[in-house]
Write a protein that holds these residues in place. Structure first.
Motif, PDB file in Angstrom:
ATOM      1  N   ASP A  47       0.829  -1.210   0.000  1.00 27.37           N
ATOM      2  CA  ASP A  47       0.000   0.000   0.000  1.00 27.37           C
ATOM      3  C   ASP A  47       0.861   1.257   0.000  1.00 27.37           C
ATOM      4  O   ASP A  47       0.555   2.216  -0.728  1.00 27.37           O
ATOM      5  CB  ASP A  47      -0.935   0.012   1.214  1.00 27.37           C
ATOM      6  CG  ASP A  47      -2.112  -0.941   1.051  1.00 27.37           C
ATOM      7  OD1 ASP A  47      -2.496  -1.202  -0.109  1.00 27.37           O
ATOM      8  OD2 ASP A  47      -2.631  -1.424   2.072  1.00 27.37           O
TER       9      ASP A  47
ATOM     10  N   SER B 108       1.805   8.998  -6.393  1.00 25.60           N
ATOM     11  CA  SER B 108       2.115  10.421  -6.211  1.00 25.60           C
ATOM     12  C   SER B 108       3.035  10.949  -7.302  1.00 25.60           C
ATOM     13  O   SER B 108       3.141  12.158  -7.502  1.00 25.60           O
ATOM     14  CB  SER B 108       2.756  10.651  -4.833  1.00 25.60           C
ATOM     15  OG  SER B 108       4.070  10.124  -4.781  1.00 25.60           O
TER      16      SER B 108
ATOM     17  N   ASP C  94       1.068   4.066  -3.010  1.00 21.08           N
ATOM     18  CA  ASP C  94       0.857   5.491  -2.745  1.00 21.08           C
ATOM     19  C   ASP C  94       2.039   6.318  -3.253  1.00 21.08           C
ATOM     20  O   ASP C  94       1.847   7.388  -3.852  1.00 21.08           O
ATOM     21  CB  ASP C  94       0.665   5.735  -1.247  1.00 21.08           C
ATOM     22  CG  ASP C  94      -0.687   5.238  -0.740  1.00 21.08           C
ATOM     23  OD1 ASP C  94      -1.577   4.986  -1.574  1.00 21.08           O
ATOM     24  OD2 ASP C  94      -0.830   5.094   0.493  1.00 21.08           O
TER      25      ASP C  94
END
Length: 327
Positions: free
Chosen positions: A172, A180, A176
């Motif tokens: 996870d 980004s 992320d």
């Protein structure tokens, strides 16, 4: 003959799809273009490739270092060569970048280019081209990338830790971090294939082990193959600063062995093992493990996307005279 024609059609379709993909990226970043230096410095890409091949032939660790250098550059402030700037408080001075290498290769390429084309080719382009050529030098796919990046003027150590991926990140957290930067979960799995070359210090994965009262290493990560873990413990028993190959099978060749290693539970880092343990990524790992050409095709796409993260244009950047300092 029929199978040959079919193979040709498959390759042709892949080529068309890649060109369409690259065209869409260039539309989004219109300041970049293929053969950007065709008029101003036509020898630029040749000089970078020649420098990388020469360095790699005398030191087989160079390709892995150059590829890692691009990752650490692009994930902090974008692909702007800010990681090359020396000095107190710069990205390069941060402990998270202490193990980076390949700087001298970039400088040699820059110096060679400056002889023919002073103040023309950015260090950011050289870093991207050098990583591209490093993969090819290690037996990986040929990749065409656009150029025209400008060099960043800012390099701050405090920007490093919040942006680079630690080797103990969960899936996870990795998703992320990639998201980004505009990179997908498929980009994450494909670009993790960079671990098919290079080496790492033992302290980068020592969280998978613990030392007993006698100072001997013991395995505490059940996701790691026992025989592979035993090999790692033997290699790292005397010092956490020693290095081991990222890929225990074909350490100096860019291939899809990395994914086969993951299937055998022989991923060096926890972040590697996480790709095989999660339903969101396991099938991708298995597909890439079974088809090297598919890996190469997807690598071309994901690598180009990586090389275009946060690129700077015009007054937002410059063309440095020396890669280790701003003008």
């Amino acid at each position: 003959m029929a199978s040959t024609v079919a193979s040709y059609r498959i390759n042709y379709t892949s080529l068309v799809n890649l060109l369409l993909f690259l065209s869409s990226l260039l539309t989004a970043s219109s300041d970049l273009s293929f053969n950007f230096y065709a008029g101003s410095c036509p020898v630029a890409e040749f000089l970078v490739r020649n420098t990388v091949r020469s360095a790699s032939s005398s030191d087989p660790t160079i390709p892995g270092k150059l590829l890692r250098l691009l990752f650490h550059d692009c994930f902090v402030q974008g692909c702007d060569a800010s990681v090359l700037i020396q000095g107190n408080g710069t990205e390069r001075s941060d402990p998270g970048n202490a193990s980076l290498g390949g700087f001298s290769v970039i400088e040699r390429a820059k110096n060679a280019i400056e002889v023919f084309c002073p103040a023309t080719v950015s260090c950011a382009d050289i870093v991207a081209l050098a990583a591209r050529d490093a993969v090819e030098a290690a037996g990986g796919p040929v990749v065409e990338i656009p150029t025209g990046r400008r060099d960043g003027k800012v390099s701050v150590a405090a920007d490093v830790r919040p942006n680079i991926i630690d080797t103990d990140f969960s899936l996870d957290k990795m998703i992320d971090a990639f998201s980004s930067k505009g990179l997908s979960i498929q980009d994450l799995v494909v670009l993790s294939g960079a671990h098919t070359i290079g080496a790492s210090h033992c302290n980068a994965f020592d969280g998978r082990f613990k030392r007993d009262s006698k100072g001997n290493l013991q395995l505490i990560d059940a996701s790691l193959d026992n025989s592979y873990a035993e090999t790692l413990m033997n290699q790292c028993s005397s010092s956490s600063s020693l290095t081991v190959s990222n890929d225990p099978e074909t350490s100096s060749r860019f291939d899809n062995q990395y994914y086969r290693n993951l299937e055998a539970h022989k991923g060096l880092f926890q972040t590697d093992s996480a790709l095989m343990e999660d339903d969101r990524t396991r099938k991708m790992v298995e597909d890439l493990a079974s088809d090297e050409e598919s890996f190469f095709e997807r690598w071309r796409e994901s690598f180009v996307k990586l090389s275009m993260v946060g690129v700077k244009f015009g007054e937002d950047g410059e063309v440095r005279r020396s890669c280790s300092s701003v003008n």
